[in-house]
Scaffold this motif. Structure first.
Motif, PDB file in Angstrom:
ATOM      1  N   GLU A 250       0.937  -1.259  -0.099  1.00 28.17           N
ATOM      2  CA  GLU A 250      -0.001  -0.022  -0.171  1.00 28.17           C
ATOM      3  C   GLU A 250       1.058   1.278   0.102  1.00 28.17           C
ATOM      4  N   TYR A 251       0.417   2.256  -0.702  1.00 30.43           N
ATOM      5  CA  TYR A 251       1.061   3.550  -0.368  1.00 30.43           C
ATOM      6  C   TYR A 251       1.293   3.940   0.891  1.00 30.43           C
ATOM      7  N   LYS A 252       2.475   4.395   1.266  1.00 31.04           N
ATOM      8  CA  LYS A 252       2.842   4.968   2.694  1.00 31.04           C
ATOM      9  C   LYS A 252       2.727   6.126   2.595  1.00 31.04           C
ATOM     10  N   TYR A 253       1.590   6.890   2.958  1.00 33.21           N
ATOM     11  CA  TYR A 253       1.374   8.077   2.897  1.00 33.21           C
ATOM     12  C   TYR A 253       1.925   8.944   4.094  1.00 33.21           C
ATOM     13  N   ARG A 257      -1.361   9.855  11.545  1.00 32.36           N
ATOM     14  CA  ARG A 257      -2.266   8.781  11.756  1.00 32.36           C
ATOM     15  C   ARG A 257      -3.567   9.273  12.501  1.00 32.36           C
ATOM     16  N   ARG A 272      -2.122   9.090  16.941  1.00 32.43           N
ATOM     17  CA  ARG A 272      -1.214   7.545  17.225  1.00 32.43           C
ATOM     18  C   ARG A 272      -0.900   7.566  18.774  1.00 32.43           C
ATOM     19  N   GLU A 302      -4.632   7.770   7.150  1.00 36.14           N
ATOM     20  CA  GLU A 302      -3.641   8.469   7.394  1.00 36.14           C
ATOM     21  C   GLU A 302      -4.327  10.081   6.980  1.00 36.14           C
ATOM     22  N   LYS A 406       1.889  -5.410   3.485  1.00 36.55           N
ATOM     23  CA  LYS A 406       1.007  -6.315   4.414  1.00 36.55           C
ATOM     24  C   LYS A 406       0.887  -7.546   4.296  1.00 36.55           C
ATOM     25  N   ARG A 419       4.354  -4.113  17.326  1.00 32.81           N
ATOM     26  CA  ARG A 419       4.892  -4.071  16.091  1.00 32.81           C
ATOM     27  C   ARG A 419       5.328  -5.454  15.886  1.00 32.81           C
ATOM     28  N   LYS A 425       7.311  -1.761   6.720  1.00 30.96           N
ATOM     29  CA  LYS A 425       7.620  -0.694   5.930  1.00 30.96           C
ATOM     30  C   LYS A 425       8.899  -0.674   4.824  1.00 30.96           C
ATOM     31  N   LYS A 427      11.153   2.222   2.935  1.00 29.42           N
ATOM     32  CA  LYS A 427      11.080   3.655   2.490  1.00 29.42           C
ATOM     33  C   LYS A 427      12.503   3.902   1.917  1.00 29.42           C
TER      34      LYS A 427
HETATM   35  P1  ATP Z   1       5.882   3.660  13.896  1.00 28.33           P
HETATM   36  O1  ATP Z   1       4.533   4.069  13.554  1.00 28.33           O
HETATM   37  O2  ATP Z   1       6.162   2.438  13.012  1.00 28.33           O
HETATM   38  O3  ATP Z   1       6.555   3.794  15.111  1.00 28.33           O
HETATM   39  P2  ATP Z   1       6.458   6.256  12.547  1.00 28.33           P
HETATM   40  O4  ATP Z   1       5.604   6.970  13.431  1.00 28.33           O
HETATM   41  O5  ATP Z   1       8.084   6.756  12.757  1.00 28.33           O
HETATM   42  O6  ATP Z   1       6.789   4.842  13.229  1.00 28.33           O
HETATM   43  P3  ATP Z   1       6.696   5.252  10.045  1.00 28.33           P
HETATM   44  O7  ATP Z   1       7.798   4.407  10.538  1.00 28.33           O
HETATM   45  O8  ATP Z   1       7.010   6.312   9.118  1.00 28.33           O
HETATM   46  O9  ATP Z   1       6.237   6.037  11.445  1.00 28.33           O
HETATM   47  O10 ATP Z   1       5.666   4.457   9.555  1.00 28.33           O
HETATM   48  C1  ATP Z   1       4.284   3.998  10.212  1.00 28.33           C
HETATM   49  C2  ATP Z   1       3.176   4.922   9.867  1.00 28.33           C
HETATM   50  O11 ATP Z   1       2.869   5.123   8.499  1.00 28.33           O
HETATM   51  C3  ATP Z   1       1.923   4.521  10.473  1.00 28.33           C
HETATM   52  O12 ATP Z   1       1.580   4.738  12.136  1.00 28.33           O
HETATM   53  C4  ATP Z   1       0.945   5.357   9.876  1.00 28.33           C
HETATM   54  O13 ATP Z   1       0.767   6.594  10.411  1.00 28.33           O
HETATM   55  C5  ATP Z   1       1.363   5.561   8.419  1.00 28.33           C
HETATM   56  N1  ATP Z   1       0.904   5.047   7.092  1.00 28.33           N
HETATM   57  C6  ATP Z   1       1.007   5.537   6.057  1.00 28.33           C
HETATM   58  N2  ATP Z   1       0.287   4.856   5.112  1.00 28.33           N
HETATM   59  C7  ATP Z   1      -0.198   3.672   5.893  1.00 28.33           C
HETATM   60  C8  ATP Z   1      -0.870   2.672   5.235  1.00 28.33           C
HETATM   61  N3  ATP Z   1      -1.253   2.329   3.812  1.00 28.33           N
HETATM   62  N4  ATP Z   1      -0.692   1.591   6.274  1.00 28.33           N
HETATM   63  C9  ATP Z   1      -0.570   1.644   7.622  1.00 28.33           C
HETATM   64  N5  ATP Z   1       0.011   2.700   7.883  1.00 28.33           N
HETATM   65  C10 ATP Z   1       0.347   3.791   7.085  1.00 28.33           C
END
Ligand code: ATP
Length: 590
Positions: A250-253, A257, A272, A302, A406, A419, A425, A427
Motif C-alpha cells: 500500500e502507499y505509505k502516506y 495517523r 497515534r 492517514e 502487509k 510491532r 515498511k 522507505k
Molecule cells: P511507527 O508508527 O512505525 O512507530 P513512525 O511513526 O516513525 O513509526 P513510520 O515508520 O514512518 O512512522 O511508519 C508508520 C506509519 O505510517 C503509521 O503509523 C501510519 O501513520 C503511516 N501510514 C501511512 N500509510 C499507511 C498505510 N497504508 N498503512 C498503514 N500505515 C500507514
C-alpha cells in the motif's frame, strides 16, 4: 479503603529500582483493594483519574499547591518556597511542613481512597470563574486531614509529579499475578488493554469477572484501540521472503495517523498516541460523518495535507499548523487535508480485529463513499520483487514516503498495540547507509559552554527496550539545534527534571541533568557502531558492547505524536545495524 494503604505502598515502590520488586508491591496493594475502588486505585497509581484518551487532567500548578499547603500547614508561602528550593520536590516539602503543623490533627477524619478520588475528580472538572478558589478549598481540605506522608503523595499526584515509574506493562503484570497467574492470563489481559487503552476498565473486569470476563472483553466505539505497528526492511526480496512470496503493498502516506470512531453521527478522532484530536480536524470529522456509510465504525486513516487545486500531497510539516488552540478555522482553509483510510477495525457491531487483512479491507471498501477527500489507500497485490520496486517508485512519484507491505495470510489479524512482521515498511532512506531517521527519548542533558551557557550543550538520548520496559542510551546529541530550539527545549524539559536517574533509564554516562522519559525527538545519524559506553541492545551483538548512533543531528521535528514507549526500539537499532553491515559488505565486494 484508607488512603494510607496507598501511600504506604508508594513509599515501598519509590524505594526500589527493581521492576520485579515494584510488581510485587503493586500486587500486594491490589490484593488489599476492594473491588468498588479497584479501577480508581489503578488510575491513581499512574497519577491519573481516567484513561489518557479522556483528556482529563488534574492540572494543579505548583503555585496553587503551595497556597493550599500554606493553608493546611499554617506556614507562610515564602517559607514553603524556601524549603522547596532546598528539596526540589514539592512532595517532600509538604511532608516536612505538615509534620510541623502546630494544631494537632486530633479531630481530623481519616482520608479514604473514595474521598481522595472524588475530591480530585471535582478539582479536575472545576472550570471558569472562581475555579482557583474552589480548587484551593478542595485541595487544602484534603491536606488538612492528611498525615504528612499522605500529603506528600497527594501533592505529588495533583501536580503531576508522582513518578513512581509504574509503566502500563507493570500494571498488567501485577493484574495477571494477582488474578490469573500464568502466561496465558497475561496475554489475555494485555489484549484487553490493547483493544481498550483503559487500564482501569481492564482492571475492574479482571477483579469482578476474572479471566472469563476478560475473554469476553469487547472493542468499544470511543475507546481507542492501541495501534498496530510495522517492522522495517530494506530490500524487496527480503520483504517478499518474509511474506512467503506474496503480499499487499500500500502507499505509505506521509501525514498523521488518525483512528476515527463513529457512532450515531458522533465522531471522535484519536492520534497515534490516542489523544483526542477531533478539534484539530473538524473537516476530517465531517468527512467521516458524511462519507462513512456505517452507523458504528472504527477506522484507521492517514490524514495528509493536500493542495486542493492540484490534488497533490503536501509535506507532513504542514499539518503542524493544525496543532493550535485558536485559529483552527483559518488553518483548515490554508492547509486542507484528505483522508486515506487503510484499515477497518469495527463495523456495525462486528469486531474485525481478529479477521484477516483482506477481509478487513473489503469491509473498509464497502463503507467508504469515495471522493477526492476520502478514499481507501491505493494498494496492489505483489508477487515479485520487480513489481514491488516499480510500485514503490510509483508511490514516491505520487508524494508518498514509500510502501507499507502487509501480510494477506490467514493469520493477518490486527495486532493491536504491537510491532510485528505482518506489516513491513519500505522507505527509500533504508536503502543507503543510515540515512533514515530514528525517534529517540531525551533522558538527560549536559550543561552548555561558551555560547550555550544557560542552555543544554548536548542531550543524552535513548532507545526503548520493549522487553525490559527500559530506556537505553544510544547517543549524545548536540548538533542541529537552532537557538530557538535550545530555548524551546530548556522550557519544554524543565518540568521533566528529576533529581536522580529514572529507574527505567539504563546509562553508564553521568548526565548533568536527568529527565523522566517524556520527550521524543527525531534524529538523523550517520552510522551505527558498537559501543562500550552506550547501553542500547547491550550484549546482543557482542558481549560487553551496546550500540551507538554516530554523528547524530536533530532534524527539527519534535515527535509530540509519540510517547516515549513509541520511540525507536533497541531491537530496531540492532536490525538497522545488521542491515547496514550487509550493505557495507555488498558494496565492498568486487
Ligand atoms: P511507527 O508508527 O512505525 O512507530 P513512525 O511513526 O516513525 O513509526 P513510520 O515508520 O514512518 O512512522 O511508519 C508508520 C506509519 O505510517 C503509521 O503509523 C501510519 O501513520 C503511516 N501510514 C501511512 N500509510 C499507511 C498505510 N497504508 N498503512 C498503514 N500505515 C500507514
Amino acid at each position: 479503603m484508607d488512603y494510607s494503604v496507598i501511600a504506604d505502598s508508594y513509599e515501598k515502590i519509590e524505594a526500589t529500582t527493581k521492576r520485579l520488586e515494584m510488581t510485587d508491591y503493586l500486587v500486594d496493594l491490589l490484593s488489599k483493594t476492594p473491588k468498588e475502588v479497584f479501577s480508581k486505585v489503578v488510575y491513581l497509581t499512574q497519577g491519573k483519574l481516567y484513561p489518557d484518551f479522556m483528556g482529563v487532567e488534574m492540572g494543579v500548578a505548583e503555585k496553587l499547591a503551595i497556597r493550599a499547603l500554606a493553608r493546611a500547614s499554617g506556614q507562610s508561602e515564602s517559607a514553603i518556597l524556601a524549603d522547596l528550593q532546598r528539596s526540589g520536590d514539592i512532595g517532600e516539602t509538604s511532608e516536612k511542613l505538615l509534620a510541623k503543623r502546630k494544631q494537632s490533627t486530633f479531630f481530623s477524619v481519616k482520608l479514604t481512597v473514595e474521598r481522595v478520588y472524588e475530591t480530585l475528580d471535582k478539582l479536575a472538572k472545576t472550570q471558569g470563574s472562581g475555579a482557583v478558589d474552589t480548587k484551593l478549598a478542595l485541595l487544602s481540605g484534603l491536606l488538612s486531614d492528611a498525615t504528612p506522608k499522605e500529603a506528600k503523595w497527594l501533592i505529588r499526584t495533583v501536580t503531576g509529579n508522582l513518578r513512581l515509574g509504574i509503566a502500563d506493562m507493570t500494571v498488567l503484570d501485577a493484574l495477571a499475578i494477582a488474578y490469573g497467574g500464568g502466561k496465558d492470563a497475561r496475554e489475555l489481559i494485555e489484549r484487553a488493554y490493547n483493544i481498550s487503552s483503559d487500564l482501569g476498565r481492564v482492571a475492574s473486569v479482571v477483579c469482578e469477572k476474572g479471566l472469563d470476563g476478560i475473554k469476553k472483553f469487547q472493542v468499544m466505539v470511543f475507546e481507542p484501540i492501541r495501534p498496530m505497528l510495522a517492522e522495517r526492511l530494506g530490500a524487496p526480496e527480503e520483504i517478499l521472503e518474509k511474506f512467503g512470496g506474496k503480499c499487499i503493498a500500500e502507499y505509505k502516506y506521509d501525514g498523521e495517523r488518525v483512528q476515527a470512531h463513529k457512532k450515531n453521527g458522533k465522531v471522535v478522532l484519536f492520534s497515534r498516541r490516542l489523544e483526542n484530536i477531533s478539534d484539530q480536524y473538524p473537516d476530517a470529522v465531517d468527512l467521516i460523518r458524511e462519507q462513512v456509510a456505517a452507523n458504528e465504525a472504527i477506522l484507521e486513516a492517514e490524514c495528509v495535507a493536500v493542495d486542493l487545486e492540484t490534488g497533490d500531497m503536501r509535506p507532513f510539516q504542514e499539518l503542524m499548523h493544525r496543532r493550535r488552540k485558536y485559529g483552527v478555522e483559518a488553518a483548515i482553509e490554508q492547509y486542507p487535508i484528505s483522508l486515506f483510510t487503510f484499515d477497518a477495525l469495527y463495523v456495525d457491531g462486528k469486531d474485525l480485529t481478529q479477521e484477516a487483512f483482506p477481509l478487513r479491507r473489503k469491509s473498509l471498501e464497502k463503507i467508504i463513499k469515495q471522493s477526492d477527500r476520502i478514499k481507501p489507500a491505493t494498494q496492489k497485490l505483489i508477487t515479485n520483487p520487480k513489481a514491488l520496486e516499480d510500485f514503490f517508485e510509483e508511490a514516491i512519484e505520487e508524494g508518498c514516503e514509500g510502501l507499507m507491505c502487509k501480510s494477506v495470510g490467514k493469520d493477518s489479524v490486527y495486532q493491536a498495540g504491537s510491532r510485528g512482521w505482518l506489516w513491513i515498511k519500505y522507505k527509500r532512506d533504508y536503502r543507503s547507509e543510515m540515512t533514515d531517521t530514528v525517534d529517540l527519548v531525551v533522558v538527560g542533558a549536559f550543561h552548555g559552554r561558551g555560547k550555550r551557557v544557560g542552555t543544554y550543550g548536548a542531550l543524552l538520548l535513548a532507545t526503548y527496550n520493549e522487553e525490559n520496559d527500559t530506556f537505553e542510551t544510544v547517543t549524545k546529541c548536540g548538533t542541529g539545534f537552532t537557538d530557538k530550539d535550545l530555548a524551546t527545549l530548556r522550557d519544554m524539559m524543565q518540568k521533566h527534571v528529576i533529581p536522580r536517574k529514572n529507574s527505567r533509564v539504563q546509562s553508564m554516562l553521568e548526565a548533568d541533568v536527568w529527565f523522566e522519559p517524556a520527550v521524543v525527538l527525531e534524529i538523523l545519524g550517520a552510522e551505527i557502531t558498537l559501543s562500550p559506553i552506550h547501553m542500547a541492545a547491550m550484549d546482543s551483538i557482542r558481549k560487553g558492547s551496546g550500540l551507538a548512533i554516530r554523528f547524530p543531528r536533530f532534524t527539527g521535528k519534535y515527535r509530540t505524536d509519540k510517547a516515549p514507549e513509541d520511540a525507536t526500539t533497541s531491537k530496531e537499532i540492532v536490525e538497522m545495524y545488521r542491515g547496514q553491515l550487509k550493505k557495507i559488505g555488498e558494496s565492498t565486494q568486487p
